[in-house]
Design a protein around this motif. Structure first.
Motif, PDB file in Angstrom:
ATOM      1  N   HIS A  10      37.173 -43.128  32.954  1.00 10.58           N
ATOM      2  CA  HIS A  10      36.698 -42.401  34.128  1.00 10.58           C
ATOM      3  C   HIS A  10      37.117 -43.119  35.411  1.00 10.58           C
ATOM      4  CE1 HIS A  10      34.152 -39.664  36.405  1.00 10.58           C
ATOM      5  NE2 HIS A  10      33.644 -40.702  37.034  1.00 10.58           N
ATOM      6  N   ASP A  11      37.025 -44.444  35.408  1.00 13.19           N
ATOM      7  CA  ASP A  11      37.431 -45.219  36.585  1.00 13.19           C
ATOM      8  C   ASP A  11      38.931 -45.087  36.838  1.00 13.19           C
ATOM      9  OD1 ASP A  11      34.812 -46.076  36.821  1.00 13.19           O
ATOM     10  OD2 ASP A  11      35.153 -47.916  35.695  1.00 13.19           O
ATOM     11  N   LYS A  67      35.903 -46.822  30.758  1.00 11.12           N
ATOM     12  CA  LYS A  67      36.927 -47.245  31.704  1.00 11.12           C
ATOM     13  C   LYS A  67      37.848 -46.091  32.094  1.00 11.12           C
ATOM     14  CE  LYS A  67      39.099 -50.589  33.916  1.00 11.12           C
ATOM     15  NZ  LYS A  67      38.457 -51.375  35.002  1.00 11.12           N
ATOM     16  N   GLN A  89      36.655 -35.916  40.233  1.00 12.95           N
ATOM     17  CA  GLN A  89      37.206 -36.873  41.196  1.00 12.95           C
ATOM     18  C   GLN A  89      38.421 -36.340  41.945  1.00 12.95           C
ATOM     19  OE1 GLN A  89      36.757 -41.171  39.628  1.00 12.95           O
ATOM     20  NE2 GLN A  89      37.120 -40.012  37.756  1.00 12.95           N
ATOM     21  N   SER A 135      44.855 -49.662  33.280  1.00 11.30           N
ATOM     22  CA  SER A 135      43.981 -50.809  33.530  1.00 11.30           C
ATOM     23  C   SER A 135      44.712 -52.141  33.515  1.00 11.30           C
ATOM     24  CB  SER A 135      42.861 -50.851  32.485  1.00 11.30           C
ATOM     25  OG  SER A 135      43.410 -50.929  31.178  1.00 11.30           O
ATOM     26  N   SER A 163      36.082 -35.332  33.662  1.00 12.16           N
ATOM     27  CA  SER A 163      36.200 -36.614  34.354  1.00 12.16           C
ATOM     28  C   SER A 163      37.181 -36.513  35.514  1.00 12.16           C
ATOM     29  CB  SER A 163      36.649 -37.698  33.376  1.00 12.16           C
ATOM     30  OG  SER A 163      36.784 -38.947  34.034  1.00 12.16           O
ATOM     31  N   GLY A 169      39.931 -41.846  38.361  1.00 11.91           N
ATOM     32  CA  GLY A 169      39.735 -41.784  39.803  1.00 11.91           C
ATOM     33  C   GLY A 169      40.960 -42.276  40.557  1.00 11.91           C
TER      34      GLY A 169
END
Length: 207
Positions: free
Chosen positions: A176-177, A174, A50, A145, A46, A180
């Motif tokens: 993975h986001d 989430k 990125q 998050s 992951s 990034g």
């Protein structure tokens, strides 16, 4: 053999020393798979998927991840730990890169707490010169998050929200986001803590 340090790169409360970086003037960068210290088996892939973007945006030629992985696979190396043990001279011989990024993932995934559930990704990295193994730059970054969030509504409401977020974050990947965001924070260009801009950036030499 891991890259060796070249002098003191960071002191507490001080900016990075970019002397070695400016002397090396790397143009191309090879990104190796991150060493995963977490229990999430997807963490390394992951992050790796990125990490090339911020380096490319900073003005460097970055070797494609697929080419890097296939090259190592053909030579019997499939784990990040084994790949990162490859001597700098051998990496330069195989890929012709000027520098290499070694990285490590310390946190990756959703953490449930009593009053909050947050997805956290923390990683560190160093850029090493493949001509001599000297470390040109190093840094760390984290993202979660819950940044900027403000949960209200009392204790019971907070407990319910935390539980719902834990399930939702797991179902929507989430991590993975958030990875990034961590990747960008870790490998962005610009002092006082980022990499120097590369030769393909209009800001090359301005830092």
């Amino acid at each position: 053999m891991r890259a060796r340090h070249a002098g003191c790169l960071r002191a507490a409360g001080q900016n990075l020393d970019y002397t070695a970086f400016k002397n090396a003037r790397p143009r191309s960068i090879l990104v190796l798979p991150p060493d995963n210290e977490t229990t999430d088996v997807n963490a390394s892939n992951s992050m790796l998927s990125q990490m090339t973007m911020p380096l490319a945006e900073a003005g460097y030629y970055v070797f494609p991840v697929a080419v890097m992985e296939e090259t190592f696979k053909q030579n019997g190396l499939t784990t990040a730990g084994d790949i990162q043990q490859t001597p700098p001279a051998k990496l330069r011989e195989i890929f012709g890169a000027d520098a290499v990024v070694y990285s490590k993932i310390a946190q990756f995934g959703t953490q449930y707490r009593v009053l909050a559930s947050a997805t956290v990704v923390t990683a560190s990295a160093k850029l090493a010169d493949l001509k001599n193994g000297d470390v040109l730059w190093q840094g760390s970054a984290t993202a979660n998050s819950e940044e900027g969030s403000n949960n209200g509504g009392g204790l019971i409401a907070m407990l319910v929200v935390a539980a719902i977020k834990q399930v939702a974050n797991s179902l929507t990947d989430k991590s993975h986001d958030i990875a990034g965001i961590t990747s960008y924070r870790l490998l962005h260009a610009g002092p006082p803590t980022g990499l120097l801009y590369g030769p393909h950036s209009p800001r090359y030499g301005s830092d």
